[in-house]
Design a protein around this motif. Structure first.
Motif, mmCIF file in Angstrom:
data_model
loop_
_atom_site.group_PDB
_atom_site.id
_atom_site.type_symbol
_atom_site.label_atom_id
_atom_site.label_comp_id
_atom_site.label_asym_id
_atom_site.label_seq_id
_atom_site.Cartn_x
_atom_site.Cartn_y
_atom_site.Cartn_z
ATOM 1 N N LEU A 179 -8.530 -13.149 -6.042
ATOM 2 C CA LEU A 179 -7.534 -12.222 -6.570
ATOM 3 C C LEU A 179 -6.222 -13.009 -6.680
ATOM 4 C CD1 LEU A 179 -7.288 -9.283 -7.507
ATOM 5 C CD2 LEU A 179 -6.177 -8.796 -5.329
ATOM 6 N N PHE A 202 -3.497 -9.660 -10.204
ATOM 7 C CA PHE A 202 -2.848 -8.497 -9.587
ATOM 8 C C PHE A 202 -1.371 -8.812 -9.485
ATOM 9 C CE2 PHE A 202 -1.517 -5.355 -6.622
ATOM 10 C CZ PHE A 202 -2.471 -4.344 -6.646
ATOM 11 N N GLN A 215 -12.256 -3.668 -2.479
ATOM 12 C CA GLN A 215 -13.047 -2.758 -3.310
ATOM 13 C C GLN A 215 -13.931 -3.526 -4.289
ATOM 14 O OE1 GLN A 215 -10.443 0.112 -5.080
ATOM 15 N NE2 GLN A 215 -12.128 1.388 -5.797
ATOM 16 N N ARG A 216 -13.347 -4.578 -4.888
ATOM 17 C CA ARG A 216 -14.100 -5.358 -5.887
ATOM 18 C C ARG A 216 -15.246 -6.136 -5.264
ATOM 19 N NH1 ARG A 216 -11.641 -6.084 -10.762
ATOM 20 N NH2 ARG A 216 -9.435 -5.528 -10.827
ATOM 21 N N ASP A 242 -7.574 -3.762 -3.366
ATOM 22 C CA ASP A 242 -8.236 -4.090 -4.635
ATOM 23 C C ASP A 242 -9.332 -5.145 -4.413
ATOM 24 O OD1 ASP A 242 -7.883 -3.845 -7.775
ATOM 25 O OD2 ASP A 242 -8.139 -5.976 -7.320
#
Ligand SMILES: NC(=O)c1ccc[n+]([C@@H]2O[C@H](COP(=O)([O-])OP(=O)(O)OC[C@H]3O[C@@H](n4cnc5c(N)ncnc54)[C@H](O)[C@@H]3O)[C@@H](O)[C@H]2O)c1
Length: 262
Positions: free
Chosen positions: A29, A67, A86-87, A83
């Motif tokens: 991320l 992000f 969750q991913r 995020d």
């Protein structure tokens, strides 16, 4: 697949780290504010640069998402961690690479808003990431190998004139990492930092401007290796620290500086 969050990922050392980790099979991320700071006279990374880093990773078959978040805002960073979890089902490494520079005058002449920017991004930003990312690293089941990593600086140990606030923030990062190493103890999560020397990125160009030097290349002469470092050379050490081979190293602040601190 292991997941990493990297701040300051639009360019420079953060971008190189995101790319290196993705090459080594991590899902990444890529986090950046991607917006200029009115308190600072030089540009931050852009939204386009952040997207380009992610696109480059994806084109090479890697896994990355972008992000946008300001590391000064703990809630923004908490949303980034959520995020990633969750991913990819969890978080295994968090790398605090976002940073800014200001100075060029003695501390007592430095505008308060610039001093705030230097301390809030370079020190508070790392504390913020630790607050929201370490609980996520600890949510991984045992035996775990979580990694909290920060980019300090040779300025953490050297007293650099006209960069006093920057030195204070980076020394703070080094102290934070040492303390986190002890706090994390036998949890399976480690905390480490690298201290780069003069590395060829926009922060170094801004440092040259602050010192009235003709170009960043002038900094090369201060380093025993007589050259500027490539961001990828710093990223390599961060990638090693993120991986399983660094398991016995915690609370360490490792120079990656062409010998600058010697
Ligand atoms: N380049 C060097 O010589 C050098 C030496 C020692 C340490 N460092 C450290 O390395 C780290 C990376 O710097 P770099 O050299 O790649 O510089 P850089 O300016 O190229 O990259 C810094 C990135 O951080 C982002 N950023 C700035 N403020 C942010 C915020 N509030 N929230 C989220 N992102 C933000 C910027 O947009 C930019 O993309 C910094 O912590 C810096 O202090 C750099």
């Amino acid at each position: 697949m292991k997941a990493a969050l990297v701040t300051g990922a639009a360019r420079g050392i953060g971008a190189a780290t995101a790319i290196k980790l993705a090459e080594q099979g991590w899902a990444v991320l890529a986090v950046d504010v991607a917006e200029d700071d009115p308190a600072l006279p030089y540009p931050m990374g852009t939204a386009e640069e952040l997207s380009t880093v992610v696109a480059k990773i994806q084109e090479n078959g890697g896994t990355a998402e972008e992000f946008r978040a300001d590391v000064r805002d703990r809630a923004h960073l908490a949303a980034a961690v959520a995020d990633a979890e969750q991913r990819w089902g969890g978080l295994d490494a968090a790398v605090a690479a976002a940073g800014v520079i200001a100075g060029g005058v003695p501390l007592w002449e430095m505008p308060l808003e610039q001093e705030d920017a230097v301390l809030d991004v370079n020190l508070r930003g790392v504390l913020n990431l630790a607050h929201v990312a370490i609980p996520a690293l600890l949510r991984r089941p045992k035996p775990r190998s979580g990694r909290f990593l920060a980019v300090a600086s040779a300025a953490a140990t050297r007293g650099l004139p006209m960069l006093a606030a920057y030195c204070a923030a980076k020394a703070g990062v080094a102290g934070l990492i040492r303390a986190l190493g002890t706090e994390l103890g036998d949890s399976g999560v480690t905390a480490n930092a690298v201290s780069p020397g003069s590395t060829d990125t926009p922060i170094l160009a801004e440092s040259a401007r602050l010192y009235d030097l003709p170009a960043a290349q002038t900094f090369a002469t201060q380093q025993p290796q007589q050259r500027l470092l490539d961001p990828a050379e710093v990223a390599s050490v961060l990638a090693f620290l993120a991986g399983p081979e660094s398991s016995a190293t915690t609370g360490a602040v490792i120079p990656v500086d062409g010998g600058l601190a010697l």
